[in-house]
Scaffold this motif. Structure first.
Motif, PDB file in Angstrom:
ATOM      1  N   PRO A 163       0.807  -1.230   0.000  1.00  0.00           N
ATOM      2  CA  PRO A 163       0.000   0.000   0.000  1.00  0.00           C
ATOM      3  C   PRO A 163       0.832   1.268   0.000  1.00  0.00           C
ATOM      4  O   PRO A 163       0.432   2.277  -0.582  1.00  0.00           O
ATOM      5  CB  PRO A 163      -0.835  -0.116   1.290  1.00  0.00           C
ATOM      6  N   LEU A 164       2.022   1.232   0.612  1.00  0.00           N
ATOM      7  CA  LEU A 164       2.916   2.389   0.554  1.00  0.00           C
ATOM      8  C   LEU A 164       3.325   2.685  -0.889  1.00  0.00           C
ATOM      9  O   LEU A 164       3.356   3.843  -1.316  1.00  0.00           O
ATOM     10  CB  LEU A 164       4.164   2.125   1.404  1.00  0.00           C
ATOM     11  N   ALA A 165       3.631   1.616  -1.637  1.00  0.00           N
ATOM     12  CA  ALA A 165       4.008   1.780  -3.044  1.00  0.00           C
ATOM     13  C   ALA A 165       2.855   2.358  -3.854  1.00  0.00           C
ATOM     14  O   ALA A 165       3.052   3.233  -4.707  1.00  0.00           O
ATOM     15  CB  ALA A 165       4.439   0.432  -3.620  1.00  0.00           C
ATOM     16  N   LEU A 166       1.635   1.893  -3.569  1.00  0.00           N
ATOM     17  CA  LEU A 166       0.478   2.398  -4.305  1.00  0.00           C
ATOM     18  C   LEU A 166       0.202   3.864  -3.987  1.00  0.00           C
ATOM     19  O   LEU A 166      -0.210   4.630  -4.861  1.00  0.00           O
ATOM     20  CB  LEU A 166      -0.751   1.539  -3.989  1.00  0.00           C
ATOM     21  N   ILE A 167       0.449   4.272  -2.745  1.00  0.00           N
ATOM     22  CA  ILE A 167       0.296   5.685  -2.389  1.00  0.00           C
ATOM     23  C   ILE A 167       1.339   6.523  -3.121  1.00  0.00           C
ATOM     24  O   ILE A 167       1.031   7.613  -3.641  1.00  0.00           O
ATOM     25  CB  ILE A 167       0.421   5.866  -0.859  1.00  0.00           C
ATOM     26  N   LEU A 168       2.567   6.012  -3.189  1.00  0.00           N
ATOM     27  CA  LEU A 168       3.629   6.722  -3.913  1.00  0.00           C
ATOM     28  C   LEU A 168       3.269   6.869  -5.389  1.00  0.00           C
ATOM     29  O   LEU A 168       3.444   7.939  -5.989  1.00  0.00           O
ATOM     30  CB  LEU A 168       4.946   5.963  -3.760  1.00  0.00           C
ATOM     31  N   ILE A 169       2.740   5.793  -5.984  1.00  0.00           N
ATOM     32  CA  ILE A 169       2.320   5.853  -7.383  1.00  0.00           C
ATOM     33  C   ILE A 169       1.209   6.886  -7.566  1.00  0.00           C
ATOM     34  O   ILE A 169       1.190   7.638  -8.547  1.00  0.00           O
ATOM     35  CB  ILE A 169       1.839   4.461  -7.853  1.00  0.00           C
ATOM     36  N   SER A 170       0.283   6.943  -6.622  1.00  0.00           N
ATOM     37  CA  SER A 170      -0.818   7.907  -6.702  1.00  0.00           C
ATOM     38  C   SER A 170      -0.296   9.338  -6.695  1.00  0.00           C
ATOM     39  O   SER A 170      -0.793  10.197  -7.433  1.00  0.00           O
ATOM     40  CB  SER A 170      -1.785   7.701  -5.522  1.00  0.00           C
ATOM     41  N   VAL A 171       0.721   9.591  -5.871  1.00  0.00           N
ATOM     42  CA  VAL A 171       1.318  10.934  -5.813  1.00  0.00           C
ATOM     43  C   VAL A 171       1.983  11.274  -7.150  1.00  0.00           C
ATOM     44  O   VAL A 171       1.810  12.383  -7.685  1.00  0.00           O
ATOM     45  CB  VAL A 171       2.339  11.016  -4.663  1.00  0.00           C
ATOM     46  N   ILE A 172       2.729  10.304  -7.709  1.00  0.00           N
ATOM     47  CA  ILE A 172       3.399  10.531  -9.000  1.00  0.00           C
ATOM     48  C   ILE A 172       2.371  10.814 -10.094  1.00  0.00           C
ATOM     49  O   ILE A 172       2.523  11.752 -10.900  1.00  0.00           O
ATOM     50  CB  ILE A 172       4.267   9.319  -9.377  1.00  0.00           C
ATOM     51  N   MET A 173       1.312   9.991 -10.139  1.00  0.00           N
ATOM     52  CA  MET A 173       0.269  10.180 -11.150  1.00  0.00           C
ATOM     53  C   MET A 173      -0.427  11.532 -10.980  1.00  0.00           C
ATOM     54  O   MET A 173      -0.746  12.212 -11.960  1.00  0.00           O
ATOM     55  CB  MET A 173      -0.767   9.055 -11.056  1.00  0.00           C
ATOM     56  N   GLY A 174      -0.652  11.919  -9.728  1.00  0.00           N
ATOM     57  CA  GLY A 174      -1.297  13.202  -9.468  1.00  0.00           C
ATOM     58  C   GLY A 174      -0.461  14.369  -9.949  1.00  0.00           C
ATOM     59  O   GLY A 174      -0.961  15.306 -10.589  1.00  0.00           O
ATOM     60  N   MET A 175       0.842  14.327  -9.657  1.00  0.00           N
ATOM     61  CA  MET A 175       1.734  15.409 -10.089  1.00  0.00           C
ATOM     62  C   MET A 175       1.817  15.481 -11.617  1.00  0.00           C
ATOM     63  O   MET A 175       1.790  16.570 -12.203  1.00  0.00           O
ATOM     64  CB  MET A 175       3.127  15.183  -9.498  1.00  0.00           C
ATOM     65  N   ALA A 176       1.896  14.307 -12.268  1.00  0.00           N
ATOM     66  CA  ALA A 176       1.956  14.290 -13.736  1.00  0.00           C
ATOM     67  C   ALA A 176       0.671  14.839 -14.340  1.00  0.00           C
ATOM     68  O   ALA A 176       0.703  15.587 -15.329  1.00  0.00           O
ATOM     69  CB  ALA A 176       2.205  12.863 -14.218  1.00  0.00           C
ATOM     70  N   SER A 177      -0.471  14.495 -13.741  1.00  0.00           N
ATOM     71  CA  SER A 177      -1.758  14.965 -14.257  1.00  0.00           C
ATOM     72  C   SER A 177      -1.892  16.480 -14.122  1.00  0.00           C
ATOM     73  O   SER A 177      -2.367  17.155 -15.041  1.00  0.00           O
ATOM     74  CB  SER A 177      -2.906  14.267 -13.519  1.00  0.00           C
ATOM     75  N   VAL A 178      -1.475  17.011 -12.979  1.00  0.00           N
ATOM     76  CA  VAL A 178      -1.549  18.464 -12.773  1.00  0.00           C
ATOM     77  C   VAL A 178      -0.663  19.196 -13.781  1.00  0.00           C
ATOM     78  O   VAL A 178      -1.053  20.227 -14.346  1.00  0.00           O
ATOM     79  CB  VAL A 178      -1.138  18.809 -11.324  1.00  0.00           C
ATOM     80  N   GLN A 179       0.527  18.654 -14.030  1.00  0.00           N
ATOM     81  CA  GLN A 179       1.438  19.273 -14.997  1.00  0.00           C
ATOM     82  C   GLN A 179       0.843  19.266 -16.399  1.00  0.00           C
ATOM     83  O   GLN A 179       0.964  20.254 -17.152  1.00  0.00           O
ATOM     84  CB  GLN A 179       2.782  18.537 -14.991  1.00  0.00           C
ATOM     85  N   LEU A 180       0.167  18.183 -16.759  1.00  0.00           N
ATOM     86  CA  LEU A 180      -0.477  18.105 -18.071  1.00  0.00           C
ATOM     87  C   LEU A 180      -1.631  19.094 -18.191  1.00  0.00           C
ATOM     88  O   LEU A 180      -1.850  19.687 -19.256  1.00  0.00           O
ATOM     89  CB  LEU A 180      -0.981  16.681 -18.323  1.00  0.00           C
ATOM     90  N   ILE A 181      -2.374  19.275 -17.137  1.00  0.00           N
ATOM     91  CA  ILE A 181      -3.471  20.247 -17.145  1.00  0.00           C
ATOM     92  C   ILE A 181      -2.920  21.653 -17.392  1.00  0.00           C
ATOM     93  O   ILE A 181      -3.466  22.426 -18.191  1.00  0.00           O
ATOM     94  CB  ILE A 181      -4.257  20.174 -15.814  1.00  0.00           C
ATOM     95  N   ILE A 182      -1.814  21.973 -16.724  1.00  0.00           N
ATOM     96  CA  ILE A 182      -1.195  23.297 -16.905  1.00  0.00           C
ATOM     97  C   ILE A 182      -0.697  23.457 -18.348  1.00  0.00           C
ATOM     98  O   ILE A 182      -0.911  24.501 -18.987  1.00  0.00           O
ATOM     99  CB  ILE A 182      -0.032  23.476 -15.906  1.00  0.00           C
ATOM    100  N   SER A 183      -0.043  22.426 -18.885  1.00  0.00           N
ATOM    101  CA  SER A 183       0.480  22.494 -20.256  1.00  0.00           C
ATOM    102  C   SER A 183      -0.646  22.638 -21.275  1.00  0.00           C
ATOM    103  O   SER A 183      -0.517  23.391 -22.261  1.00  0.00           O
ATOM    104  CB  SER A 183       1.303  21.241 -20.560  1.00  0.00           C
ATOM    105  N   SER A 184      -1.748  21.941 -21.054  1.00  0.00           N
ATOM    106  CA  SER A 184      -2.888  22.032 -21.970  1.00  0.00           C
ATOM    107  C   SER A 184      -3.524  23.416 -21.922  1.00  0.00           C
ATOM    108  O   SER A 184      -3.932  23.957 -22.960  1.00  0.00           O
ATOM    109  CB  SER A 184      -3.924  20.961 -21.615  1.00  0.00           C
ATOM    110  N   ALA A 185      -3.601  23.973 -20.722  1.00  0.00           N
ATOM    111  CA  ALA A 185      -4.138  25.335 -20.603  1.00  0.00           C
ATOM    112  C   ALA A 185      -3.235  26.335 -21.325  1.00  0.00           C
ATOM    113  O   ALA A 185      -3.715  27.276 -21.978  1.00  0.00           O
ATOM    114  CB  ALA A 185      -4.271  25.702 -19.125  1.00  0.00           C
ATOM    115  N   ASN A 186      -1.921  26.113 -21.260  1.00  0.00           N
ATOM    116  CA  ASN A 186      -0.986  26.980 -21.989  1.00  0.00           C
ATOM    117  C   ASN A 186      -1.163  26.840 -23.498  1.00  0.00           C
ATOM    118  O   ASN A 186      -1.036  27.828 -24.242  1.00  0.00           O
ATOM    119  CB  ASN A 186       0.453  26.643 -21.604  1.00  0.00           C
ATOM    120  N   ARG A 187      -1.479  25.599 -23.958  1.00  0.00           N
ATOM    121  CA  ARG A 187      -1.711  25.390 -25.385  1.00  0.00           C
ATOM    122  C   ARG A 187      -2.953  26.159 -25.848  1.00  0.00           C
ATOM    123  O   ARG A 187      -2.966  26.729 -26.955  1.00  0.00           O
ATOM    124  CB  ARG A 187      -1.871  23.893 -25.654  1.00  0.00           C
ATOM    125  N   ILE A 188      -3.993  26.188 -25.039  1.00  0.00           N
ATOM    126  CA  ILE A 188      -5.200  26.958 -25.380  1.00  0.00           C
ATOM    127  C   ILE A 188      -4.863  28.446 -25.471  1.00  0.00           C
ATOM    128  O   ILE A 188      -5.299  29.155 -26.386  1.00  0.00           O
ATOM    129  CB  ILE A 188      -6.304  26.703 -24.328  1.00  0.00           C
TER     130      ILE A 188
END
Length: 385
Positions: A163-188
């Protein structure tokens, strides 16, 4: 006037009759759900008793030469359960390795598709594959560390690493998703200022994305056969999410090229929010497990039933705590015995009860405390934390 009144009264009567029927329907549904839960509970009680009996028979089988057929069937059932669990663990390891290889191949293919198309939606899918590869490596390392037990450094094993590994993965996925949202907003923003790069979604890009969807769907169907294993269940969820997100990214990229440019960054934002939501939910679930969340009342009742049925010399079940210890549960049970009972006898009752509780597949560890009094407060025996 009288006709209008009679019509009104008939309409009122019909409404009241319909309301009564709806209430009866809800009531019957509630009764049906209640009895269904009761039947499930009785079935769980029966399965637990058989599991414990099979476990005890297997322990004493060496001393029993003439076993009754029913006893043999219970032993065989327990052995089958152990074999099934071992089979699931092997399947989880095999599927994790297959997923690792597939994700690496798809990541290379998606990098090519991202470079060829310049689509934010496809770039979001590529980043998802990169994080999938990272998560696969983390899970593989954690499973290897769990199997290599060190009884001196980790007396109770390292099962909470998963479960510790899955929490770490969730944090990584969350950070990557937020970065993509910012990049997409910049593309608009770039498109509004007429400085955005054009999209080039070719048939090669479409072929790569469709191959990804088909591959992920095949892996999802394979994982569904072993979804009782927590690790495989996470893999299945990941493959399912990839199928949905890849189809959506392909559709948005195609529409962005041929119809409306903004569909591409908007699609990337939607996919990123979806990935962010699913992994936040996964991380939250496993964080609650690590924090020691209590088990569901139905499972606590099953543990209490094991204690009640264990030995007639147990006069009371004083306190029962059942809470998460990683993916499985830790059980603390306080039983009341006669204060004049010899220590050896009290010890044997408590130890056999502890063994029975630990024979349940959901339980990681059990501790049984013996007492002669049940009128004290449970907090008197431990410090408040």
């Amino acid at each position: 006037m009288s006709e209008n009144q009679s019509t009104t009264s008939e309409t009122t009567d019909k409404k009241e009759l319909l309301e009564e029927e709806e209430e009866d329907g809800r009531s019957n549904k509630g009764v049906s759900e209640y009895y269904q839960k009761q039947n499930e509970m009785l079935e769980n009680f029966k399965n637990d008793s058989e599991q414990i009996e099979a476990f005890n028979r297997m322990k004493s089988r060496k001393n029993e030469e003439n076993s009754v057929k029913t006893q043999d069937s219970l032993i065989n059932r327990h052995q089958d359960n152990l074999k099934e669990e071992e089979k699931l663990n092997k399947a989880a390891k095999r599927l994790a390795n297959i997923t690792l290889g597939v994700n690496f191949t798809l990541m290379i293919a998606k990098i090519m598709a991202s470079v060829l198309s310049g689509s934010m939606s496809i770039i979001s899918s590529m980043v998802d594959s990169v994080v999938d590869l990272t998560s696969g490596l983390i899970l593989s390392i954690s499973n290897r560390m769990i199997r290599k037990r060190d009884p001196y450094l980790y007396p109770r094993g390292r099962t909470r690493l998963e479960p510790l590994a899955l929490i770490l993965i969730s944090v990584i996925m969350g950070m990557a998703s937020v970065q993509l949202i910012i990049s997409s907003a910049n593309r608009i923003s770039d498109k509004l200022n007429n400085i955005a790069d054009p999209l080039d979604v070719t048939y090669i890009t479409v072929g790569i994305m469709l191959t990804t969807v088909c591959t992920k769907f095949l892996l999802f169907m394979i994982c569904q056969k072993y979804k009782s294993n927590p690790s495989i269940k996470v893999l299945a969820m990941d493959h399912r999410n990839d199928c949905i997100s890849n189809l959506m990214t392909l559709g948005c990229a195609w529409m962005g090229k041929n119809y409306w440019y903004y569909m591409d960054p908007i699609g990337a934002i939607l996919v990123s929010f979806y990935i962010l939501y699913t992994w936040i939910r996964t991380g939250r679930t496993h964080a609650l497990m690590l924090s020691g969340k209590s088990a569901a009342p139905e499972f606590i009742n099953r543990i209490i039933k094991v204690g009640i049925d264990h030995d007639k010399r147990i006069t009371h079940i004083d306190t029962v705590y059942v809470y998460h210890f990683g993916l499985k549960f830790l059980v603390e049970m306080h039983i009341v015995l006669d204060q004049k009972m010899p220590l050896k006898e009290a010890h044997d009752i408590a130890e056999s009860l502890q063994t029975n509780i630990e024979s349940l597949p959901e339980v990681e560890r059990a501790f049984v405390h013996t007492d002669y009094d049940f009128t004290h407060h449970p907090h008197d025996e431990h410090k408040n934390v």
